[in-house]
Every structure is written in C-alpha cells, then in structure tokens.
Design a protein around this motif. Structure first.
Motif, PDB file in Angstrom:
ATOM      1  N   PHE A   1       1.101  -1.343   0.014  1.00 55.00           N
ATOM      2  CA  PHE A   1      -0.002   0.010  -0.053  1.00 55.00           C
ATOM      3  C   PHE A   1       0.838   1.270  -0.103  1.00 55.00           C
ATOM      4  O   PHE A   1       0.413   2.289  -0.379  1.00 55.00           O
ATOM      5  CB  PHE A   1      -1.006  -0.004   1.117  1.00 55.00           C
ATOM      6  N   LEU A   2       1.823   1.204   0.443  1.00 55.31           N
ATOM      7  CA  LEU A   2       2.945   2.408   0.739  1.00 55.31           C
ATOM      8  C   LEU A   2       3.494   2.692  -0.873  1.00 55.31           C
ATOM      9  O   LEU A   2       3.569   3.926  -1.077  1.00 55.31           O
ATOM     10  CB  LEU A   2       3.982   2.035   1.669  1.00 55.31           C
ATOM     11  N   GLY A   3       3.694   1.754  -1.562  1.00 53.92           N
ATOM     12  CA  GLY A   3       4.202   1.860  -2.929  1.00 53.92           C
ATOM     13  C   GLY A   3       3.508   2.840  -3.727  1.00 53.92           C
ATOM     14  O   GLY A   3       3.737   3.919  -4.250  1.00 53.92           O
ATOM     15  N   PRO A   4       2.196   2.573  -3.748  1.00 52.75           N
ATOM     16  CA  PRO A   4       1.005   3.166  -4.646  1.00 52.75           C
ATOM     17  C   PRO A   4       0.916   4.624  -4.004  1.00 52.75           C
ATOM     18  O   PRO A   4       0.641   5.560  -4.849  1.00 52.75           O
ATOM     19  CB  PRO A   4      -0.201   2.465  -4.517  1.00 52.75           C
ATOM     20  N   ILE A   5       0.945   4.790  -2.824  1.00 53.32           N
ATOM     21  CA  ILE A   5       1.039   6.153  -2.123  1.00 53.32           C
ATOM     22  C   ILE A   5       2.234   7.084  -2.625  1.00 53.32           C
ATOM     23  O   ILE A   5       1.874   8.277  -3.059  1.00 53.32           O
ATOM     24  CB  ILE A   5       0.960   6.124  -0.851  1.00 53.32           C
ATOM     25  N   LEU A   6       3.156   6.453  -2.640  1.00 54.93           N
ATOM     26  CA  LEU A   6       4.507   7.020  -3.131  1.00 54.93           C
ATOM     27  C   LEU A   6       4.473   7.423  -4.493  1.00 54.93           C
ATOM     28  O   LEU A   6       5.008   8.381  -4.787  1.00 54.93           O
ATOM     29  CB  LEU A   6       5.687   6.170  -2.772  1.00 54.93           C
ATOM     30  N   ILE A   7       3.891   6.510  -5.542  1.00 58.42           N
ATOM     31  CA  ILE A   7       3.823   6.764  -6.713  1.00 58.42           C
ATOM     32  C   ILE A   7       3.159   8.134  -7.107  1.00 58.42           C
ATOM     33  O   ILE A   7       3.275   8.932  -7.910  1.00 58.42           O
ATOM     34  CB  ILE A   7       3.482   5.455  -7.310  1.00 58.42           C
ATOM     35  N   LEU A   8       1.885   8.084  -6.219  1.00 63.51           N
ATOM     36  CA  LEU A   8       0.925   9.261  -6.436  1.00 63.51           C
ATOM     37  C   LEU A   8       1.596  10.585  -5.966  1.00 63.51           C
ATOM     38  O   LEU A   8       1.486  11.741  -6.741  1.00 63.51           O
ATOM     39  CB  LEU A   8      -0.403   8.986  -5.366  1.00 63.51           C
ATOM     40  N   VAL A   9       2.453  10.640  -4.927  1.00 72.72           N
ATOM     41  CA  VAL A   9       3.052  11.611  -4.383  1.00 72.72           C
ATOM     42  C   VAL A   9       4.094  12.004  -5.778  1.00 72.72           C
ATOM     43  O   VAL A   9       4.327  13.372  -6.038  1.00 72.72           O
ATOM     44  CB  VAL A   9       4.030  11.334  -3.067  1.00 72.72           C
ATOM     45  N   VAL A  10       4.953  11.095  -6.158  1.00 73.81           N
ATOM     46  CA  VAL A  10       5.690  11.454  -7.119  1.00 73.81           C
ATOM     47  C   VAL A  10       5.108  12.098  -8.322  1.00 73.81           C
ATOM     48  O   VAL A  10       5.456  13.068  -9.036  1.00 73.81           O
ATOM     49  CB  VAL A  10       6.554  10.310  -7.607  1.00 73.81           C
ATOM     50  N   LEU A  11       3.906  11.572  -8.919  1.00 71.05           N
ATOM     51  CA  LEU A  11       3.366  11.972 -10.053  1.00 71.05           C
ATOM     52  C   LEU A  11       2.456  13.309  -9.793  1.00 71.05           C
ATOM     53  O   LEU A  11       2.530  14.232 -10.855  1.00 71.05           O
ATOM     54  CB  LEU A  11       2.153  11.084 -10.406  1.00 71.05           C
ATOM     55  N   TYR A  12       2.084  13.621  -8.628  1.00 69.82           N
ATOM     56  CA  TYR A  12       1.145  14.791  -8.423  1.00 69.82           C
ATOM     57  C   TYR A  12       1.652  15.940  -7.568  1.00 69.82           C
ATOM     58  O   TYR A  12       1.180  16.892  -7.208  1.00 69.82           O
ATOM     59  CB  TYR A  12      -0.333  14.228  -7.838  1.00 69.82           C
ATOM     60  N   ALA A  13       2.993  15.428  -6.883  1.00 67.74           N
ATOM     61  CA  ALA A  13       3.364  16.478  -5.960  1.00 67.74           C
ATOM     62  C   ALA A  13       5.066  16.405  -6.324  1.00 67.74           C
ATOM     63  O   ALA A  13       5.596  15.730  -5.586  1.00 67.74           O
ATOM     64  CB  ALA A  13       3.039  16.095  -4.710  1.00 67.74           C
ATOM     65  N   ARG A  14       5.446  16.882  -7.506  1.00 65.67           N
ATOM     66  CA  ARG A  14       6.652  16.817  -7.870  1.00 65.67           C
ATOM     67  C   ARG A  14       7.858  17.311  -6.773  1.00 65.67           C
ATOM     68  O   ARG A  14       9.034  16.734  -6.805  1.00 65.67           O
ATOM     69  CB  ARG A  14       6.996  17.424  -9.209  1.00 65.67           C
ATOM     70  N   ARG A  15       7.329  18.257  -5.994  1.00 65.43           N
ATOM     71  CA  ARG A  15       8.359  18.769  -4.867  1.00 65.43           C
ATOM     72  C   ARG A  15       7.882  18.044  -3.676  1.00 65.43           C
ATOM     73  O   ARG A  15       8.238  18.797  -2.743  1.00 65.43           O
ATOM     74  CB  ARG A  15       8.151  20.382  -4.983  1.00 65.43           C
ATOM     75  N   GLY A  16       7.137  17.099  -3.751  1.00 66.83           N
ATOM     76  CA  GLY A  16       6.896  16.511  -2.359  1.00 66.83           C
ATOM     77  C   GLY A  16       5.722  17.089  -1.685  1.00 66.83           C
ATOM     78  O   GLY A  16       5.215  18.153  -2.149  1.00 66.83           O
ATOM     79  N   LEU A  17       5.729  16.495  -0.458  1.00 68.55           N
ATOM     80  CA  LEU A  17       4.562  17.061   0.433  1.00 68.55           C
ATOM     81  C   LEU A  17       4.871  18.483   0.957  1.00 68.55           C
ATOM     82  O   LEU A  17       4.095  19.337   0.958  1.00 68.55           O
ATOM     83  CB  LEU A  17       4.637  16.080   1.830  1.00 68.55           C
ATOM     84  N   TRP A  18       6.063  18.852   1.206  1.00 78.15           N
ATOM     85  CA  TRP A  18       6.364  19.947   1.657  1.00 78.15           C
ATOM     86  C   TRP A  18       6.279  21.133   0.305  1.00 78.15           C
ATOM     87  O   TRP A  18       5.951  22.398   0.534  1.00 78.15           O
ATOM     88  CB  TRP A  18       7.898  20.385   2.101  1.00 78.15           C
ATOM     89  N   GLY A  19       6.328  20.684  -0.638  1.00 79.18           N
ATOM     90  CA  GLY A  19       6.107  21.561  -1.890  1.00 79.18           C
ATOM     91  C   GLY A  19       4.312  22.058  -1.964  1.00 79.18           C
ATOM     92  O   GLY A  19       4.367  23.105  -2.301  1.00 79.18           O
ATOM     93  N   LEU A  20       3.792  21.047  -1.552  1.00 81.15           N
ATOM     94  CA  LEU A  20       2.385  21.267  -1.561  1.00 81.15           C
ATOM     95  C   LEU A  20       2.273  22.443  -0.515  1.00 81.15           C
ATOM     96  O   LEU A  20       1.223  23.375  -0.700  1.00 81.15           O
ATOM     97  CB  LEU A  20       1.596  19.965  -1.115  1.00 81.15           C
ATOM     98  N   VAL A  21       2.824  22.317   0.493  1.00 82.23           N
ATOM     99  CA  VAL A  21       2.830  23.379   1.938  1.00 82.23           C
ATOM    100  C   VAL A  21       3.329  24.635   1.189  1.00 82.23           C
ATOM    101  O   VAL A  21       2.613  25.875   1.322  1.00 82.23           O
ATOM    102  CB  VAL A  21       3.482  22.895   2.929  1.00 82.23           C
ATOM    103  N   GLU A  22       4.698  24.674   0.408  1.00 81.44           N
ATOM    104  CA  GLU A  22       4.804  26.121   0.053  1.00 81.44           C
ATOM    105  C   GLU A  22       4.029  26.788  -1.126  1.00 81.44           C
ATOM    106  O   GLU A  22       4.179  27.783  -1.246  1.00 81.44           O
ATOM    107  CB  GLU A  22       6.538  25.760  -0.234  1.00 81.44           C
ATOM    108  N   GLY A  23       3.421  25.760  -1.886  1.00 76.71           N
ATOM    109  CA  GLY A  23       2.613  26.344  -2.992  1.00 76.71           C
ATOM    110  C   GLY A  23       3.731  26.695  -4.227  1.00 76.71           C
ATOM    111  O   GLY A  23       4.916  26.368  -4.225  1.00 76.71           O
ATOM    112  N   ARG A  24       2.856  27.285  -5.236  1.00 82.70           N
ATOM    113  CA  ARG A  24       3.746  27.785  -6.317  1.00 82.70           C
ATOM    114  C   ARG A  24       4.924  28.784  -6.168  1.00 82.70           C
ATOM    115  O   ARG A  24       5.909  28.934  -6.744  1.00 82.70           O
ATOM    116  CB  ARG A  24       2.944  28.389  -7.399  1.00 82.70           C
ATOM    117  N   ASN A  25       4.746  29.602  -5.082  1.00 82.41           N
ATOM    118  CA  ASN A  25       5.615  30.615  -4.638  1.00 82.41           C
ATOM    119  C   ASN A  25       6.742  30.093  -3.778  1.00 82.41           C
ATOM    120  O   ASN A  25       7.499  31.107  -3.298  1.00 82.41           O
ATOM    121  CB  ASN A  25       5.000  32.019  -4.227  1.00 82.41           C
TER     122      ASN A  25
END
Length: 321
Positions: free
Chosen positions: A295-319
C-alpha cells in the motif's frame, strides 16, 4: 515571515507539545515513535544537503548512520566489559561518544566522498552503494561485536544531569538536535557555500568555467552530511538500545531516499515532513496488514506523479521557491 516558516513553526510547537498530548491521551508509547521520526528526519536532512542542494544521489548513507550507531554501542560495550576500541577505552558518556560518532562518520564520508566524487551520475550512485555494502559486510564479520546478531547497549548514553533513559527527555534531545541542524542548514544554504553547491548541481560546466573548485565544495558537503548522519546513528542506537548490521544496509539507504523524495527534494523542512509521513504510514499500515509495503508503494507513486516537490512542496505552493 514566509508561509513555509510559519507552518514549520506550528509543526515545531506541535512536536514540543507532543509528549504532553501523548500523556493526556494515555499513549506515552507514542513518544518513542516521535523520537524515531525526529531521528529519521535528521538523517534525511543530512542526505538532502547533498541530494537536494548538491544533486548528488548517495545510495550509501546508511553506512554513516550505522557507523555512528556502532561507535556508541562499541564504546558502551567496552565501558562495561573492559578492553579498548582502537586504543580508546570504552565510555558511556554521550559527551564523548556522540562527537566521536560524528567524527568517525564524517571521516568515513570524507574518504568515500574523495573517491566517489571522481565519478558522477549512475556511477556515483553505484560506488556509494558499493562502499556501504563493504562496510555492512565488515561489521557482519566482527563476532566480538555481535556479527549478524548485533550488539545491545547496556544502557543509554550518559549526558550528566540530563537522564536520556527517560523517553521524554530523550525525545527533547532529538528535537533540540534536529532544530539545531535545521537552523545551521538554513544558514548554510543561504551562504556562498550553499549557492556554490546549487550552482554545481544546476550547471557544473559553467561553474568549472568560472574557476570554482567544485570538488572541494562537494566533498565538504558530503563529509558534513556524513557527520550529521553519524549523529542520527548515535541517537538511533540510544533509541533502540541495540545496533545491528541492518543499520548499515542498503534498505536503510533506500528508506532515507524515499523519505527525502516524499517530503520534498531540495526543500528545507521537507525531509522532516517526509520522515513523519513515512513512519506514520508505516505504523498505520502495519496495524492493517503485514504486507504494508504493497500500500505504501502506490502512495509514493501518487506523490511523485502529483506532487513533484513532495509534501512540503504542496505546503509551500507555487511561490515556494
């Protein structure tokens, strides 16, 4: 104050209150999990210094974590059993064992880095992995220090009036060291050293044309990263009160890479967020099934596909950059 700094401050306060929250919920066992998150976060912060800011993909950082862990365990072993390690008497003092763990891990990183940095790309990945596996098999072949079975600590390191045998005090020691290195890393990244390291990552040919001694900068970063990984190993040995060759294996190196990718490569706070998310997922999924990696594998794949800068990239946003 930037948005990412504000969220990091909230996260720091949450960690500071974590033992009190665990105590209120009658779940003091969670403090041990929190300590492990901080230790893995520290090791991932060290790896991200060369991976995220230096563009150097090391697949052998477990060697430095394991070296730091074994230094603490071996000194503790000789402190109770007598004898010496490389001419040094044993000691249970954390004031001596922790700096020595960092010194040995940093020296090891300096030697491995001096040879590995002669290569680049895939060859660099493979040579760091090869060195780590050599050290892994070296410790397996040392029966005096447990061989494959590992070595138990008689007790946690002695820090004078601070009794880290108490899980809550040990948690705060981990938090203090993670905070200290995060502040140091922030200062380092904003300095000439950090900008040069990022320049070597983005365009090494241009930096060479400018006359920048890239090898020295990368080697210094690699050695510093190894020393801090050794500090994480010293903490890990105290947290588990046990060391084994698994601390040096490529599995741990892979986990650290996954944590950095999950949290966000090249972000200041991403490795800590990655360590929290990774270990929390591991804990929760293990409660459901022993095949938690499925189950961890698919979660990591989703993060790589949809959050190129990881979880903290989502926190920081585009700027964020």
């Amino acid at each position: 104050m930037q948005r990412s700094d504000l969220i990091a401050l909230i996260g720091l306060l949450a960690f500071a209150l974590f033992p009190a929250i665990a105590w209120a919920g009658d779940s003091l066992w969670a403090v041990d999990l929190g300590s492990r998150m901080l230790i893995y976060g520290l090791a991932a912060l060290a790896l991200n210094l060369i991976l995220g800011y230096g563009g150097l993909v090391s697949f052998g950082h477990a060697a430095f974590v394991g070296a730091g862990a074994y230094i603490v365990a071996i000194l503790s072993f000789h402190s109770f059993m007598g004898g010496s390690f490389l001419g040094l008497p044993g000691t249970g003092s954390g004031f001596l064992a922790f700096p020595l763990a960092m010194l040995v891990a940093g020296g090891l990183a300096l030697a491995i880095g001096a040879l590995s940095l002669k290569t680049s790309g895939l060859y660099f990945i493979m040579i760091t992995l090869a060195f780590a596996q050599m050290i892994y098999y070296l410790f397996i072949s040392l029966p005096d220090y447990g061989g494959e079975d590992g070595l138990s600590l008689w007790e946690r390191s002695d820090f004078g009036p601070l009794d880290i045998g108490n899980d809550i005090l040990f948690f705060y020691l981990c938090l203090l060291l993670v905070l200290g290195f995060t502040l140091l890393k922030r200062r380092l990244i904003g300095s000439r050293f950090g900008w040069t390291l990022m320049g070597l990552r983005d365009n090494p040919r241009r930096m060479a044309a400018l006359g920048t001694p890239g090898f020295r900068y990368q080697l210094a970063a690699f050695a510093l990263s190894g020393a801090v990984a050794g500090l994480a190993g010293a903490l890990l040995a105290n947290q588990t009160e046990f060391v084994s060759p698994s601390f040096l294996s490529w599995h741990l190196s892979g986990e650290l890479l996954v944590i950095v990718i999950l949290g966000g490569i090249g972000t200041l706070y991403g490795p800590i967020a990655g360590a929290v998310a990774f270990l929390l997922l591991e804990f929760l999924l293990k409660e459901v099934t022993e095949h938690w990696q499925l189950f961890l594998g698919p979660i990591l794949i989703l993060v790589v596909l949809y959050a190129r800068r990881g979880l903290w990239g989502l926190v920081e946003g585009r700027n964020g950059r």
